[in-house]
Design a protein around this motif. Structure first.
Motif, PDB file in Angstrom:
ATOM      1  N   MET A  74       1.099  -1.088   0.263  1.00 45.57           N
ATOM      2  CA  MET A  74      -0.298  -0.185  -0.253  1.00 45.57           C
ATOM      3  C   MET A  74       0.896   1.115   0.067  1.00 45.57           C
ATOM      4  O   MET A  74       1.965   1.172   0.671  1.00 45.57           O
ATOM      5  N   VAL A  75       0.319   2.034  -0.532  1.00 46.08           N
ATOM      6  CA  VAL A  75       1.050   3.929  -0.873  1.00 46.08           C
ATOM      7  C   VAL A  75       0.560   4.307  -0.012  1.00 46.08           C
ATOM      8  O   VAL A  75      -1.215   4.385   0.060  1.00 46.08           O
ATOM      9  N   LYS A  76       1.235   5.427   0.772  1.00 46.61           N
ATOM     10  CA  LYS A  76       0.086   6.441   1.264  1.00 46.61           C
ATOM     11  C   LYS A  76       0.615   7.748   0.842  1.00 46.61           C
ATOM     12  O   LYS A  76       1.760   8.610   0.957  1.00 46.61           O
ATOM     13  N   GLU A  78      -4.229  11.250   5.662  1.00 47.89           N
ATOM     14  CA  GLU A  78      -4.271  10.321   4.433  1.00 47.89           C
ATOM     15  C   GLU A  78      -5.101   9.348   3.855  1.00 47.89           C
ATOM     16  O   GLU A  78      -5.875   8.867   4.483  1.00 47.89           O
ATOM     17  N   ILE A  79      -4.478   8.965   3.351  1.00 51.60           N
ATOM     18  CA  ILE A  79      -4.838   8.179   1.858  1.00 51.60           C
ATOM     19  C   ILE A  79      -4.135   7.263   1.474  1.00 51.60           C
ATOM     20  O   ILE A  79      -2.759   7.059   1.431  1.00 51.60           O
ATOM     21  N   ASN A  80      -4.077   5.824   1.713  1.00 49.85           N
ATOM     22  CA  ASN A  80      -3.875   4.296   0.802  1.00 49.85           C
ATOM     23  C   ASN A  80      -4.482   4.208   0.103  1.00 49.85           C
ATOM     24  O   ASN A  80      -5.266   3.567  -0.193  1.00 49.85           O
ATOM     25  N   ILE A  81      -3.574   3.812  -0.849  1.00 51.56           N
ATOM     26  CA  ILE A  81      -4.198   3.068  -2.431  1.00 51.56           C
ATOM     27  C   ILE A  81      -2.967   1.649  -2.186  1.00 51.56           C
ATOM     28  O   ILE A  81      -1.811   2.252  -1.684  1.00 51.56           O
ATOM     29  N   ASP A  82      -3.399   0.512  -3.009  1.00 51.00           N
ATOM     30  CA  ASP A  82      -2.664  -0.257  -3.500  1.00 51.00           C
ATOM     31  C   ASP A  82      -1.895   0.518  -4.656  1.00 51.00           C
ATOM     32  O   ASP A  82      -2.374   1.291  -5.701  1.00 51.00           O
ATOM     33  N   GLU A  83      -0.558   0.120  -5.145  1.00 52.34           N
ATOM     34  CA  GLU A  83       0.688   0.898  -5.731  1.00 52.34           C
ATOM     35  C   GLU A  83       0.272   0.254  -7.217  1.00 52.34           C
ATOM     36  O   GLU A  83       0.239   1.397  -7.650  1.00 52.34           O
ATOM     37  N   ILE A 140     -10.441   3.387  -2.241  1.00 48.08           N
ATOM     38  CA  ILE A 140      -8.940   4.119  -1.262  1.00 48.08           C
ATOM     39  C   ILE A 140      -9.368   4.284   0.524  1.00 48.08           C
ATOM     40  O   ILE A 140     -11.309   4.460  -0.308  1.00 48.08           O
ATOM     41  N   SER A 141      -8.633   4.234   0.782  1.00 56.91           N
ATOM     42  CA  SER A 141      -9.211   4.736   2.957  1.00 56.91           C
ATOM     43  C   SER A 141      -8.648   5.579   2.665  1.00 56.91           C
ATOM     44  O   SER A 141      -7.726   6.359   2.304  1.00 56.91           O
ATOM     45  N   THR A 157      -8.456   8.698   6.084  1.00 55.08           N
ATOM     46  CA  THR A 157      -7.973   8.661   7.569  1.00 55.08           C
ATOM     47  C   THR A 157      -8.141  10.521   8.046  1.00 55.08           C
ATOM     48  O   THR A 157      -7.047  10.697   7.344  1.00 55.08           O
TER      49      THR A 157
END
Length: 319
Positions: free
Chosen positions: A1-3, A284-289, A300-301, A303
């Motif tokens: 995951m990429v932030k 903060e945004i997390n996404i698969d590369e 995306i997630s 927070t």
């Protein structure tokens, strides 16, 4: 995951992507497409994407991709947020950041308010020359306090820092006039062939300004860091009776307030500009590369950091 981070300086909002953390860096085409998608569709959008990467001579490198996918030479508000990101990442409070035209000195400043971290960043290089902006008007090599009937009433000044800026000091800010002029000069025109950021400034008192900017590649922004820096420099040059060189200038904007420090030189292009203001991380945004490479932002997630409430408390405190 990429932030990724959603950030702002004076509500001039951006996303930050650290390319050095990716297994495979994004191509320029992928970066442009991602910037447009993010700035249109995620968290009510933003003014641009700030791409952080490694640098040979500096702690890090910053690229500024506007909301329309074009690339800017610099971004003062964005530089503060990137400076905070690099400061937190490497646990350093003073260093240099590589930008498209120069390596700029930055350092952590005193917090603007409880929970509102601030950074001071160098704004340079400075040029008034027509080729640096570029501009073309009659036979002028510089445009400083110049009447330009084609633009409207009053006088206009142009300076590159290094982003190109056209500045007008006004009694009251007319948003329709600013919108019309900004739109005109960022469409095909004979005066600024590459477009220009347009700022109107109302002088509120000694070392106290209000600045509104129509930004090239974006439109109206809550704040433009290089715009406020360029305006502060022209204020010091043209309105020296209201400029106190021993103190910072407070520059208010629709998104809050920053401070600038101007050290004039007899050669005005060797003057020194520092921009001091907040560097707020809101999400903060997390996404698969792989999804990042595909520009697929459907899964995306997100927070919240909680910092925006502190910034809004700061804004209330200066009203």
């Amino acid at each position: 995951m990429v932030k990724l981070l959603k950030v702002h300086g004076s509500e001039n909002q951006f996303f930050i992507l650290d390319q050095s953390l990716l297994d495979k860096p994004l191509t320029d085409t992928e970066i442009k497409q991602l910037a447009i998608n993010l700035c249109q569709n995620v968290l009510n959008g933003a003014d641009g994407l700030l791409v952080v990467d490694t640098s040979i001579d500096c702690l890090g490198k910053m690229r500024v991709i506007n909301a329309d996918g074009s690339e800017a030479k610099m971004c003062g508000n964005g530089l503060r947020t990137v400076s905070r990101y690099l400061s937190d990442k490497y646990q350093l409070n003073e260093f240099k950041v590589e930008t498209l035209e120069s390596n700029l000195a930055v350092k952590r400043a005193k917090d603007f308010y409880s929970g509102v971290p601030a950074f001071s960043v160098e704004i340079s290089p400075i040029s008034f020359q027509k080729d640096a902006l570029p501009f073309s008007y009659r036979d002028l090599n510089e445009m400083i306090d110049q009447e330009v009937p084609e633009f409207g009433n009053g006088t206009y000044s142009a300076v590159a820092v290094p982003n190109p800026h056209l500045i007008k000091f006004v009694e009251e800010i007319d948003h329709d006039e600013l919108n019309n002029l900004g739109t005109k000069l960022n469409a095909k025109n004979p005066y600024f062939p590459e477009g220009v950021n347009v700022s109107f400034c109302k002088i509120l008192g000694t070392n106290k300004l209000f600045v509104q900017t129509f930004e090239r590649g974006v439109g109206f922004t809550n704040a433009c860091g290089t715009g406020m820096s360029a305006t502060s420099l022209l204020f010091a040059i043209l309105h020296n009776k209201q400029f106190d060189s021993t103190k910072d200038i407070s520059v208010y904007n629709p998104g809050g307030m920053v401070k600038t420090n101007i050290q004039l030189n007899t050669d005005k292009e060797k003057s020194l500009i520092k921009l001091i203001g907040n560097a707020t991380f809101t999400h903060e945004i997390n996404i698969d590369e792989q999804k990042l490479h595909e520009n697929d932002l459907t899964n995306i997630s997100i927070t919240q950091t909680g910092e925006e409430s502190d910034y809004q408390a700061f804004v209330q405190s200066i009203k």
